[in-house]
Design a protein around this motif. Structure first.
Motif, PDB file in Angstrom:
ATOM      1  N   LEU A 117     -18.585 -23.215 -19.280  1.00 41.98           N
ATOM      2  CA  LEU A 117     -18.581 -23.082 -20.745  1.00 41.98           C
ATOM      3  C   LEU A 117     -19.961 -23.318 -21.350  1.00 41.98           C
ATOM      4  O   LEU A 117     -20.275 -22.775 -22.405  1.00 41.98           O
ATOM      5  CB  LEU A 117     -17.567 -24.052 -21.360  1.00 41.98           C
ATOM      6  CG  LEU A 117     -16.117 -23.852 -20.938  1.00 41.98           C
ATOM      7  CD1 LEU A 117     -15.229 -24.919 -21.559  1.00 41.98           C
ATOM      8  CD2 LEU A 117     -15.640 -22.456 -21.304  1.00 41.98           C
ATOM      9  N   THR A 118     -20.763 -24.154 -20.693  1.00 41.51           N
ATOM     10  CA  THR A 118     -22.116 -24.448 -21.185  1.00 41.51           C
ATOM     11  C   THR A 118     -23.116 -24.301 -20.037  1.00 41.51           C
ATOM     12  O   THR A 118     -23.715 -25.277 -19.584  1.00 41.51           O
ATOM     13  CB  THR A 118     -22.193 -25.864 -21.788  1.00 41.51           C
ATOM     14  OG1 THR A 118     -21.664 -26.795 -20.839  1.00 41.51           O
ATOM     15  CG2 THR A 118     -21.447 -25.974 -23.092  1.00 41.51           C
ATOM     16  N   PRO A 119     -23.302 -23.080 -19.560  1.00 40.47           N
ATOM     17  CA  PRO A 119     -24.208 -22.878 -18.425  1.00 40.47           C
ATOM     18  C   PRO A 119     -25.664 -23.201 -18.762  1.00 40.47           C
ATOM     19  O   PRO A 119     -26.443 -23.525 -17.866  1.00 40.47           O
ATOM     20  CB  PRO A 119     -24.035 -21.398 -18.088  1.00 40.47           C
ATOM     21  CG  PRO A 119     -23.533 -20.768 -19.328  1.00 40.47           C
ATOM     22  CD  PRO A 119     -22.711 -21.826 -20.020  1.00 40.47           C
ATOM     23  N   ASP A 120     -26.023 -23.144 -20.041  1.00 37.42           N
ATOM     24  CA  ASP A 120     -27.402 -23.462 -20.424  1.00 37.42           C
ATOM     25  C   ASP A 120     -27.741 -24.922 -20.160  1.00 37.42           C
ATOM     26  O   ASP A 120     -28.854 -25.241 -19.761  1.00 37.42           O
ATOM     27  CB  ASP A 120     -27.672 -23.093 -21.880  1.00 37.42           C
ATOM     28  CG  ASP A 120     -26.680 -23.709 -22.848  1.00 37.42           C
ATOM     29  OD1 ASP A 120     -25.537 -24.010 -22.448  1.00 37.42           O
ATOM     30  OD2 ASP A 120     -27.037 -23.869 -24.035  1.00 37.42           O
ATOM     31  N   VAL A 121     -26.769 -25.814 -20.341  1.00 39.87           N
ATOM     32  CA  VAL A 121     -26.998 -27.238 -20.060  1.00 39.87           C
ATOM     33  C   VAL A 121     -27.196 -27.428 -18.555  1.00 39.87           C
ATOM     34  O   VAL A 121     -28.149 -28.078 -18.127  1.00 39.87           O
ATOM     35  CB  VAL A 121     -25.834 -28.113 -20.567  1.00 39.87           C
ATOM     36  CG1 VAL A 121     -26.044 -29.565 -20.182  1.00 39.87           C
ATOM     37  CG2 VAL A 121     -25.685 -27.975 -22.080  1.00 39.87           C
ATOM     38  N   ALA A 122     -26.315 -26.863 -17.766  1.00 38.93           N
ATOM     39  CA  ALA A 122     -26.421 -26.985 -16.306  1.00 38.93           C
ATOM     40  C   ALA A 122     -27.723 -26.372 -15.801  1.00 38.93           C
ATOM     41  O   ALA A 122     -28.416 -26.965 -14.970  1.00 38.93           O
ATOM     42  CB  ALA A 122     -25.222 -26.327 -15.635  1.00 38.93           C
ATOM     43  N   ALA A 123     -28.069 -25.209 -16.299  1.00 40.85           N
ATOM     44  CA  ALA A 123     -29.290 -24.537 -15.846  1.00 40.85           C
ATOM     45  C   ALA A 123     -30.539 -25.329 -16.217  1.00 40.85           C
ATOM     46  O   ALA A 123     -31.485 -25.399 -15.429  1.00 40.85           O
ATOM     47  CB  ALA A 123     -29.369 -23.140 -16.445  1.00 40.85           C
ATOM     48  N   SER A 124     -30.544 -25.946 -17.385  1.00 39.75           N
ATOM     49  CA  SER A 124     -31.723 -26.709 -17.810  1.00 39.75           C
ATOM     50  C   SER A 124     -31.974 -27.914 -16.916  1.00 39.75           C
ATOM     51  O   SER A 124     -33.095 -28.425 -16.846  1.00 39.75           O
ATOM     52  CB  SER A 124     -31.575 -27.162 -19.260  1.00 39.75           C
ATOM     53  OG  SER A 124     -30.600 -28.173 -19.385  1.00 39.75           O
ATOM     54  N   LEU A 125     -30.934 -28.354 -16.197  1.00 42.49           N
ATOM     55  CA  LEU A 125     -31.051 -29.512 -15.310  1.00 42.49           C
ATOM     56  C   LEU A 125     -30.971 -29.128 -13.833  1.00 42.49           C
ATOM     57  O   LEU A 125     -30.862 -29.997 -12.975  1.00 42.49           O
ATOM     58  CB  LEU A 125     -29.962 -30.528 -15.637  1.00 42.49           C
ATOM     59  CG  LEU A 125     -30.054 -31.118 -17.033  1.00 42.49           C
ATOM     60  CD1 LEU A 125     -28.766 -31.821 -17.400  1.00 42.49           C
ATOM     61  CD2 LEU A 125     -31.230 -32.070 -17.116  1.00 42.49           C
ATOM     62  N   SER A 126     -30.985 -27.850 -13.546  1.00 45.54           N
ATOM     63  CA  SER A 126     -30.879 -27.345 -12.170  1.00 45.54           C
ATOM     64  C   SER A 126     -29.613 -27.842 -11.473  1.00 45.54           C
ATOM     65  O   SER A 126     -29.641 -28.244 -10.310  1.00 45.54           O
ATOM     66  CB  SER A 126     -32.120 -27.723 -11.358  1.00 45.54           C
ATOM     67  OG  SER A 126     -33.269 -27.166 -11.935  1.00 45.54           O
ATOM     68  N   VAL A 127     -28.505 -27.796 -12.178  1.00 44.12           N
ATOM     69  CA  VAL A 127     -27.214 -28.141 -11.599  1.00 44.12           C
ATOM     70  C   VAL A 127     -26.561 -26.840 -11.155  1.00 44.12           C
ATOM     71  O   VAL A 127     -26.197 -26.004 -11.968  1.00 44.12           O
ATOM     72  CB  VAL A 127     -26.309 -28.881 -12.618  1.00 44.12           C
ATOM     73  CG1 VAL A 127     -24.912 -29.073 -12.052  1.00 44.12           C
ATOM     74  CG2 VAL A 127     -26.929 -30.211 -12.995  1.00 44.12           C
ATOM     75  N   PHE A 128     -26.436 -26.683  -9.841  1.00 45.32           N
ATOM     76  CA  PHE A 128     -25.907 -25.450  -9.283  1.00 45.32           C
ATOM     77  C   PHE A 128     -24.627 -25.660  -8.483  1.00 45.32           C
ATOM     78  O   PHE A 128     -24.080 -24.701  -7.945  1.00 45.32           O
ATOM     79  CB  PHE A 128     -26.959 -24.782  -8.391  1.00 45.32           C
ATOM     80  CG  PHE A 128     -28.234 -24.474  -9.123  1.00 45.32           C
ATOM     81  CD1 PHE A 128     -28.254 -23.539 -10.136  1.00 45.32           C
ATOM     82  CD2 PHE A 128     -29.397 -25.140  -8.804  1.00 45.32           C
ATOM     83  CE1 PHE A 128     -29.419 -23.256 -10.819  1.00 45.32           C
ATOM     84  CE2 PHE A 128     -30.584 -24.862  -9.474  1.00 45.32           C
ATOM     85  CZ  PHE A 128     -30.593 -23.914 -10.486  1.00 45.32           C
ATOM     86  N   THR A 129     -24.188 -26.892  -8.354  1.00 43.00           N
ATOM     87  CA  THR A 129     -22.983 -27.185  -7.592  1.00 43.00           C
ATOM     88  C   THR A 129     -22.185 -28.250  -8.328  1.00 43.00           C
ATOM     89  O   THR A 129     -22.732 -29.024  -9.117  1.00 43.00           O
ATOM     90  CB  THR A 129     -23.341 -27.644  -6.161  1.00 43.00           C
ATOM     91  OG1 THR A 129     -22.145 -27.774  -5.404  1.00 43.00           O
ATOM     92  CG2 THR A 129     -24.079 -28.963  -6.163  1.00 43.00           C
ATOM     93  N   VAL A 130     -20.890 -28.281  -8.053  1.00 39.59           N
ATOM     94  CA  VAL A 130     -20.034 -29.301  -8.653  1.00 39.59           C
ATOM     95  C   VAL A 130     -19.234 -29.986  -7.565  1.00 39.59           C
ATOM     96  O   VAL A 130     -18.990 -29.388  -6.522  1.00 39.59           O
ATOM     97  CB  VAL A 130     -19.089 -28.697  -9.723  1.00 39.59           C
ATOM     98  CG1 VAL A 130     -19.866 -28.217 -10.909  1.00 39.59           C
ATOM     99  CG2 VAL A 130     -18.212 -27.605  -9.152  1.00 39.59           C
ATOM    100  N   PRO A 131     -18.847 -31.219  -7.757  1.00 38.57           N
ATOM    101  CA  PRO A 131     -19.246 -32.050  -8.885  1.00 38.57           C
ATOM    102  C   PRO A 131     -20.686 -32.537  -8.738  1.00 38.57           C
ATOM    103  O   PRO A 131     -21.184 -32.738  -7.635  1.00 38.57           O
ATOM    104  CB  PRO A 131     -18.275 -33.223  -8.810  1.00 38.57           C
ATOM    105  CG  PRO A 131     -17.917 -33.341  -7.367  1.00 38.57           C
ATOM    106  CD  PRO A 131     -17.937 -31.924  -6.837  1.00 38.57           C
ATOM    107  N   THR A 132     -21.314 -32.713  -9.875  1.00 43.74           N
ATOM    108  CA  THR A 132     -22.629 -33.346  -9.940  1.00 43.74           C
ATOM    109  C   THR A 132     -22.568 -34.413 -11.014  1.00 43.74           C
ATOM    110  O   THR A 132     -22.010 -34.186 -12.089  1.00 43.74           O
ATOM    111  CB  THR A 132     -23.738 -32.331 -10.261  1.00 43.74           C
ATOM    112  OG1 THR A 132     -23.864 -31.418  -9.165  1.00 43.74           O
ATOM    113  CG2 THR A 132     -25.079 -33.014 -10.489  1.00 43.74           C
ATOM    114  N   ILE A 133     -23.128 -35.560 -10.706  1.00 48.14           N
ATOM    115  CA  ILE A 133     -23.216 -36.658 -11.667  1.00 48.14           C
ATOM    116  C   ILE A 133     -24.694 -36.989 -11.836  1.00 48.14           C
ATOM    117  O   ILE A 133     -25.397 -37.205 -10.849  1.00 48.14           O
ATOM    118  CB  ILE A 133     -22.450 -37.901 -11.175  1.00 48.14           C
ATOM    119  CG1 ILE A 133     -20.954 -37.610 -11.101  1.00 48.14           C
ATOM    120  CG2 ILE A 133     -22.739 -39.109 -12.074  1.00 48.14           C
ATOM    121  CD1 ILE A 133     -20.135 -38.725 -10.482  1.00 48.14           C
TER     122      ILE A 133
END
Length: 109
Positions: free
Chosen positions: A59-75
Motif C-alpha cells: 500500500l505504501t511502496p514509497d516508504v519501503a523503497a526509501s528504506l531499501s526494504v525488499f523483503t518481509v517481515p522487516t523490522i
C-alpha cells in the motif's frame, strides 16, 4: 500498531518520537501475521515507550523503497531519529528483545 499511510507521516513520526519500531509486511505474508502480535506484545510488556508503527509495503511502496526494504517481515528500530537496528526475514523475539534493552534503558531510564 498505527498504520503509516504516507512517506510524509512516516518521516514525521521518526523525527518526532524518541523511539519507533517500524514493522514492514503485507497482507499475504503468513509469517508476518504470526509475528506481528508477538512483537506488539513484547513492546507493550517490556518496551512501552517505543512507538510501534506498521507499514504495508504493497500500500505504501514509497516508504519501503526509501528504506531499501525488499523483503518481509522487516523490522527497523529508530532511536532519536536514527536507524539503530534492522531485522529481516528470520526474526527471533529473544534477539529483538536483547537488542532493544540497552538503548531503551539509556534513553528512558
Amino acid at each position: 500498531m498505527n498504520t503509516i499511510q504516507t512517506l510524509e507521516s512516516f518521516e514525521r513520526t521518526i523525527n518526532t518520537e524518541a523511539a519507533v519500531l517500524t514493522y514492514f509486511s503485507h497482507d499475504t505474508c503468513n509469517v508476518c501475521k504470526v509475528l506481528k502480535p508477538k512483537v506488539e506484545n513484547l513492546l507493550s510488556k517490556k518496551f512501552p515507550l517505543i512507538k510501534p508503527i506498521y507499514c504495508d509495503i504493497r500500500l505504501t511502496p514509497d516508504v519501503a523503497a526509501s528504506l531499501s526494504v525488499f523483503t518481509v517481515p522487516t523490522i527497523i528500530i529508530w532511536f532519536e531519529g536514527h536507524e539503530t537496528y534492522r531485522f529481516s526475514r528470520n526474526i527471533g523475539l529473544q534477539e529483538l528483545e536483547a537488542a532493544l534493552q540497552r538503548p531503551y534503558a539509556l534513553l528512558f531510564d
